[in-house]
Design a protein around this motif. Sequence first.
Motif, PDB file in Angstrom:
ATOM      1  N   THR A   1       0.846  -1.221   0.011  1.00  0.00           N
ATOM      2  CA  THR A   1      -0.026   0.109   0.132  1.00  0.00           C
ATOM      3  C   THR A   1       1.025   1.404   0.151  1.00  0.00           C
ATOM      4  OG1 THR A   1      -1.826  -1.023   1.065  1.00  0.00           O
ATOM      5  CG2 THR A   1      -1.570   1.321   1.181  1.00  0.00           C
TER       6      THR A   1
ATOM      7  N   GLY B   1      -4.538   7.708  -5.265  1.00  0.00           N
ATOM      8  CA  GLY B   1      -4.870   8.902  -4.600  1.00  0.00           C
ATOM      9  C   GLY B   1      -3.938  10.062  -5.219  1.00  0.00           C
TER      10      GLY B   1
ATOM     11  N   LEU C   1      -6.420   9.291   3.181  1.00  0.00           N
ATOM     12  CA  LEU C   1      -6.486   7.920   2.280  1.00  0.00           C
ATOM     13  C   LEU C   1      -5.300   6.826   2.841  1.00  0.00           C
ATOM     14  CD1 LEU C   1      -7.993   6.513   0.079  1.00  0.00           C
ATOM     15  CD2 LEU C   1      -5.909   7.094  -1.410  1.00  0.00           C
TER      16      LEU C   1
ATOM     17  N   LEU D   1      -6.411   5.253   6.197  1.00  0.00           N
ATOM     18  CA  LEU D   1      -7.888   4.561   5.843  1.00  0.00           C
ATOM     19  C   LEU D   1      -7.521   3.359   5.324  1.00  0.00           C
ATOM     20  CD1 LEU D   1     -10.157   7.200   4.300  1.00  0.00           C
ATOM     21  CD2 LEU D   1     -10.630   6.035   6.587  1.00  0.00           C
ATOM     22  N   ARG D   2      -6.246   3.382   4.259  1.00  0.00           N
ATOM     23  CA  ARG D   2      -5.942   2.009   3.699  1.00  0.00           C
ATOM     24  C   ARG D   2      -5.323   0.865   4.784  1.00  0.00           C
ATOM     25  NH1 ARG D   2      -6.826   1.440  -1.484  1.00  0.00           N
ATOM     26  NH2 ARG D   2      -6.998   3.304  -2.912  1.00  0.00           N
TER      27      ARG D   2
ATOM     28  N   ARG E   1     -14.247   1.685   3.872  1.00  0.00           N
ATOM     29  CA  ARG E   1     -14.340   1.493   2.465  1.00  0.00           C
ATOM     30  C   ARG E   1     -14.870   2.603   1.871  1.00  0.00           C
ATOM     31  NH1 ARG E   1     -15.553  -5.094   1.174  1.00  0.00           N
ATOM     32  NH2 ARG E   1     -13.314  -5.811   1.485  1.00  0.00           N
TER      33      ARG E   1
ATOM     34  N   GLU F   1     -15.416   5.531   2.894  1.00  0.00           N
ATOM     35  CA  GLU F   1     -14.664   6.969   2.963  1.00  0.00           C
ATOM     36  C   GLU F   1     -13.610   6.761   1.919  1.00  0.00           C
ATOM     37  OE1 GLU F   1     -12.391   9.904   6.073  1.00  0.00           O
ATOM     38  OE2 GLU F   1     -13.517   8.029   7.044  1.00  0.00           O
ATOM     39  N   ILE F   2     -13.093   5.777   1.798  1.00  0.00           N
ATOM     40  CA  ILE F   2     -11.990   5.623   0.555  1.00  0.00           C
ATOM     41  C   ILE F   2     -12.574   5.937  -0.673  1.00  0.00           C
ATOM     42  CG2 ILE F   2     -10.689   3.874  -0.514  1.00  0.00           C
ATOM     43  CD1 ILE F   2     -10.017   2.611   2.083  1.00  0.00           C
TER      44      ILE F   2
ATOM     45  N   TRP G   1     -18.419   2.312  -2.615  1.00  0.00           N
ATOM     46  CA  TRP G   1     -17.288   1.152  -2.702  1.00  0.00           C
ATOM     47  C   TRP G   1     -17.629   0.299  -3.685  1.00  0.00           C
ATOM     48  CZ3 TRP G   1     -12.612   0.290  -0.807  1.00  0.00           C
ATOM     49  CH2 TRP G   1     -11.921  -0.764  -1.095  1.00  0.00           C
TER      50      TRP G   1
END
Length: 280
Positions: free
Chosen positions: A89, A132, A143, A146-147, A243, A245-246, A255
């Motif tokens: 990631t 992103g 981001l 969150l990931r 998910r 929010e991503i 999502w």
Amino acid sequence: MLHDYTSVTAESVTEVTEAAITEAESLLNEALRAEKGRTYTNTISPLDTIGVLVSDASGEGSFMAKVHPDADVRAAGVAAGERASKWATDLMMRPDLAVAVREYAATDDAAALRGLRARNLEFWLRDLRRAGHDLSEPDQARLRELRQRLIELQVAFNSNLNEWDDGIVMTRQDLAGLPEAYVERLEPGEAEGTYHVSMEYPDYIPFIEEAENRDLRRQMQFKFWNRAAEANTPLLEEAVAVRNEIAFLLGYDTWAEYAMEVKMADPDGVDALYESIIPG
């Protein structure tokens, strides 16, 4: 040469994961330098090799979390999976990686690509956008947070499933339809002459496919699909929120829309399919 899985230890799981990441970082540094002008060979090919390295290492490392009989090795596999996923990631979110790939995409060499190589470059550019790189710095930071959290939730969710210990104690009559070889390898139940049919695949799948007792098959299936439900429900609820929010950060409505972008489906097609098979 096939890997010798009989020699796997918790230490070897960690070592193979770290070795793959170290080699991957070396390849990455070579790709980022590319001092003689960017080409497919010196920019994109090393990045593809990185993916192969990390994937191959998972077969000797993180995969052990799902299959190894030793609890310490499984724990090492869980840690290895989280380590590799977070590293991957972070890799996709590196600004210098995005610069390198986009620099190459602007070259005459890239413009001349055809077939699989052209499609591969298209996917790299798509994945960088999905990572992103077109967002503001604050949104990129959010981001990434969150990931990383989503990876932690996924690891915990899968670990709860893998470590779940449950089953049904049955008599020999309950096992009608199953071959004797299956019955002989079952763990004994607490009462004499009974057998413990667990939620592990070697127990569960043959029972669901071959047992004659419909009610017991239903009970087994219910237990199987509700493994670790109490522990995993809050994780799942948080994962859904993360998910969403991503997806919103990256400009998707849902999502599902974000996830289907890399699959052989699209939201409109899925909606049309549901409408064709489910009465309004």
